[in-house]
Design a protein around this motif. Structure first.
Motif, PDB file in Angstrom:
ATOM      1  N   ALA A   1      96.467  17.312 -64.851  1.00 27.97           N
ATOM      2  CA  ALA A   1      95.222  17.692 -65.421  1.00 27.97           C
ATOM      3  C   ALA A   1      94.338  16.862 -65.452  1.00 27.97           C
ATOM      4  N   ARG A   2      94.613  15.313 -65.479  1.00 25.56           N
ATOM      5  CA  ARG A   2      93.584  14.466 -65.144  1.00 25.56           C
ATOM      6  C   ARG A   2      92.768  14.765 -63.766  1.00 25.56           C
ATOM      7  N   ALA A   3      93.622  14.726 -62.944  1.00 22.43           N
ATOM      8  CA  ALA A   3      92.868  14.965 -61.273  1.00 22.43           C
ATOM      9  C   ALA A   3      92.097  16.254 -61.401  1.00 22.43           C
ATOM     10  N   THR A   4      92.459  17.277 -61.940  1.00 23.11           N
ATOM     11  CA  THR A   4      91.904  18.607 -61.788  1.00 23.11           C
ATOM     12  C   THR A   4      90.816  18.308 -62.870  1.00 23.11           C
ATOM     13  N   ILE A   5      90.519  17.809 -63.740  1.00 23.99           N
ATOM     14  CA  ILE A   5      89.462  17.878 -64.596  1.00 23.99           C
ATOM     15  C   ILE A   5      88.445  16.941 -63.767  1.00 23.99           C
ATOM     16  N   ASP A   6      88.862  15.895 -63.217  1.00 24.47           N
ATOM     17  CA  ASP A   6      87.913  14.931 -62.534  1.00 24.47           C
ATOM     18  C   ASP A   6      87.137  15.666 -61.620  1.00 24.47           C
ATOM     19  N   GLN A   7      88.081  16.557 -60.785  1.00 23.83           N
ATOM     20  CA  GLN A   7      87.363  17.203 -59.621  1.00 23.83           C
ATOM     21  C   GLN A   7      86.571  18.448 -60.455  1.00 23.83           C
ATOM     22  N   ILE A   8      86.817  18.967 -61.207  1.00 24.02           N
ATOM     23  CA  ILE A   8      85.845  20.011 -61.910  1.00 24.02           C
ATOM     24  C   ILE A   8      84.527  19.468 -62.320  1.00 24.02           C
ATOM     25  N   ARG A   9      84.721  17.945 -62.950  1.00 23.79           N
ATOM     26  CA  ARG A   9      83.427  17.355 -63.168  1.00 23.79           C
ATOM     27  C   ARG A   9      82.589  17.262 -62.141  1.00 23.79           C
ATOM     28  N   ARG A  10      83.263  16.855 -60.988  1.00 22.61           N
ATOM     29  CA  ARG A  10      82.197  16.629 -59.612  1.00 22.61           C
ATOM     30  C   ARG A  10      81.417  18.114 -59.225  1.00 22.61           C
ATOM     31  N   CYS A  11      82.622  19.276 -59.654  1.00 20.39           N
ATOM     32  CA  CYS A  11      81.647  20.508 -59.178  1.00 20.39           C
ATOM     33  C   CYS A  11      80.656  21.016 -60.358  1.00 20.39           C
ATOM     34  N   GLU A  12      80.985  20.274 -61.503  1.00 22.94           N
ATOM     35  CA  GLU A  12      79.884  20.685 -62.416  1.00 22.94           C
ATOM     36  C   GLU A  12      78.682  19.951 -62.117  1.00 22.94           C
ATOM     37  N   ASP A  13      78.703  18.614 -61.736  1.00 25.05           N
ATOM     38  CA  ASP A  13      77.630  17.936 -61.516  1.00 25.05           C
ATOM     39  C   ASP A  13      77.069  18.392 -60.324  1.00 25.05           C
ATOM     40  N   ALA A  14      77.580  19.197 -59.208  1.00 24.46           N
ATOM     41  CA  ALA A  14      76.840  19.957 -58.099  1.00 24.46           C
ATOM     42  C   ALA A  14      76.357  21.296 -58.659  1.00 24.46           C
ATOM     43  N   GLY A  15      76.562  21.651 -59.755  1.00 26.23           N
ATOM     44  CA  GLY A  15      75.948  22.848 -60.279  1.00 26.23           C
ATOM     45  C   GLY A  15      76.681  24.044 -60.482  1.00 26.23           C
ATOM     46  N   VAL A  16      78.113  23.996 -60.138  1.00 20.49           N
ATOM     47  CA  VAL A  16      78.808  25.328 -60.096  1.00 20.49           C
ATOM     48  C   VAL A  16      78.921  25.886 -61.455  1.00 20.49           C
TER      49      VAL A  16
ATOM     50  N   GLU B   1      83.290  20.689 -54.028  1.00 20.11           N
ATOM     51  CA  GLU B   1      81.806  20.331 -54.474  1.00 20.11           C
ATOM     52  C   GLU B   1      80.950  20.762 -53.328  1.00 20.11           C
ATOM     53  N   GLU B   2      81.486  20.526 -52.233  1.00 20.40           N
ATOM     54  CA  GLU B   2      80.664  21.016 -50.872  1.00 20.40           C
ATOM     55  C   GLU B   2      80.470  22.327 -50.770  1.00 20.40           C
ATOM     56  N   GLU B   3      81.732  22.913 -51.138  1.00 16.39           N
ATOM     57  CA  GLU B   3      81.475  24.729 -51.151  1.00 16.39           C
ATOM     58  C   GLU B   3      80.244  25.002 -52.141  1.00 16.39           C
ATOM     59  N   VAL B   4      80.102  24.212 -53.266  1.00 15.46           N
ATOM     60  CA  VAL B   4      79.141  24.587 -54.318  1.00 15.46           C
ATOM     61  C   VAL B   4      77.944  24.501 -53.673  1.00 15.46           C
ATOM     62  N   ARG B   5      77.583  23.513 -53.000  1.00  9.90           N
ATOM     63  CA  ARG B   5      76.337  22.791 -52.447  1.00  9.90           C
ATOM     64  C   ARG B   5      75.874  23.859 -51.165  1.00  9.90           C
ATOM     65  N   VAL B   6      76.909  24.350 -50.641  1.00  9.04           N
ATOM     66  CA  VAL B   6      76.613  25.262 -49.513  1.00  9.04           C
ATOM     67  C   VAL B   6      76.160  26.572 -50.223  1.00  9.04           C
ATOM     68  N   GLY B   7      77.060  27.031 -51.290  1.00  9.78           N
ATOM     69  CA  GLY B   7      76.633  28.213 -51.823  1.00  9.78           C
ATOM     70  C   GLY B   7      75.105  28.235 -52.372  1.00  9.78           C
ATOM     71  N   PHE B   8      74.889  27.173 -53.006  1.00  8.22           N
ATOM     72  CA  PHE B   8      73.328  27.038 -53.383  1.00  8.22           C
ATOM     73  C   PHE B   8      72.409  27.278 -52.346  1.00  8.22           C
TER      74      PHE B   8
END
Length: 374
Positions: free
Chosen positions: A43-58, A247-254
């Protein structure tokens, strides 16, 4: 008719569903999704990754739930996330029940793969009880055996028939809060399938070119496939599938959405490929600026041109512009008008400060308009 009709996109009319607190379809903005690649049970690693994606705007994040350890961790992940979580379920219907109870906003399933009608009904009941949407995820790489025998190979008709079969299973249980994807790694196949499906159904469509490849190749394929469909007005939510960090997927999507003028977030950079005329290192400057401006969410434009051939013209169309000059002195444009010079040494820091100030100005004006409208 708009001032620039060649830019107009007539969006396909679809009904709207809710994925948590995020509307998908109808007149809602096209949303950007990604998927975590950490073990969900961690959970900790997954939440950390989610936080980076949130910062990217997901807007929405999907996590895989292949086992009970994953669905057990899902409750903590859902509580920590600031965006809705989609639980990715394959084959075992009990994982869907557990994920719905754990707070997933959406279940990604293929109803035909989870067993009998009774099991589908159980999943539907759990989804209804917990306010979950469902995404039907058809994939050219995992089509049903009977469809492969019928059509001989994955083809648009096979993907659409699979999607319609799965839709019927949900509709038979009076469930209508679903969206559908018909993904393929072949751009031509995916685009044709989505075009056919868009004519056949009114539900929201989740776009993607699956297994698109690495960062560069996958970005190109996704931009062609997803971009073409969006240009046709098809698509309500997108996921760019890259062998890269989510998070790179998010940036490309935007970037795809920004290029089509569908949704603007952050700084849209207009820059030249550089040549011998450049007055500064354009490539390196753009790389540094894109990295340092990732925190800006306010939509605005920045032109970075190496010389005066196209620089002034591009600067007239952007909020902030810089054009390379001689002797290490470069012209800065504000709102399309020449304003002042900046030297090589100060250029990047100076542009960052100007962008931040412009973003604050835009946000203040929007806040003032909102107050005046109340």
């Amino acid at each position: 008719m708009s001032v620039r009709p060649w830019r107009d996109i007539a969006r396909r009319k679809s009904r709207q569903i809710m994925v948590g607190n995020v509307p998908v379809g109808g007149d809602a903005p096209v949303t950007v999704q990604t998927m975590t690649n950490t073990p969900t049970a961690d959970a900790r690693a997954t939440i950390d990754q989610i936080r980076r994606c949130e910062d990217a705007g997901v807007d929405i994040i999907r996590v895989s739930c292949p086992d009970t350890d994953s669905t057990a961790a899902l409750r903590q992940i859902v509580r920590a996330a600031r965006v809705p979580i989609v639980a990715d379920i394959h084959f075992h219907y009990k994982r869907a029940l557990e994920a719905a109870d754990a707070g997933a906003a959406c279940l990604r399933i293929n109803p035909g793969n989870i067993g009998s009608s009774e099991r589908v009904e159980e999943v539907v009941r759990a989804a209804k009880a917990n306010g979950c949407a469902i995404r039907i995820g058809v994939n050219a790489g995992s089509l049903e055996k009977d469809l492969l025998e019928k059509y001989g190979e994955p083809c648009p008709e096979a993907l659409v028939e699979s999607a319609l079969d799965h839709i019927k299973l949900l509709q038979d249980h009076d469930f209508h809060d679903y969206k559908v994807a018909v993904k393929a790694s072949d751009v031509f196949l995916a685009v044709a399938a989505y075009q056919q499906l868009a004519e056949a159904v009114d539900c929201p469509l989740h776009l993607g070119i699956t297994e698109a490849g690495g960062f560069v190749g996958g970005t190109v394929k996704s931009a062609i496939g997803i971009g073409s469909l969006l240009w046709f007005g098809i698509g309500d939510t997108i996921r760019v599938s890259l062998s890269a960090e989510p998070e790179e997927e998010v940036r490309v999507g935007f970037e795809i959405l920004k290029s089509l003028g569908i949704r603007n977030r952050g700084v849209r950079v207009v820059s030249c490929p550089s040549c011998a005329r450049q007055g500064f290192d354009v490539i390196r400057t753009v790389q540094v600026l894109e990295e340092r401006l990732q925190h800006i969410r306010t939509p605005m434009s920045l032109s970075v041109l190496g010389c005066v051939v196209n620089g002034p013209g591009e600067a007239r169309e952007t909020d902030i512009g810089i054009t390379g000059g001689g002797n290490g002195k470069h012209m800065v444009y504000l709102s399309g008008v020449t304003d002042h010079h900046v030297s090589d040494a100060d250029m990047v820091d100076h542009i960052v400060r100007l962008v931040e100030a412009k973003a604050a100005e835009i946000e203040a004006a929007e806040d003032a308009r909102a107050v005046a409208a109340e």
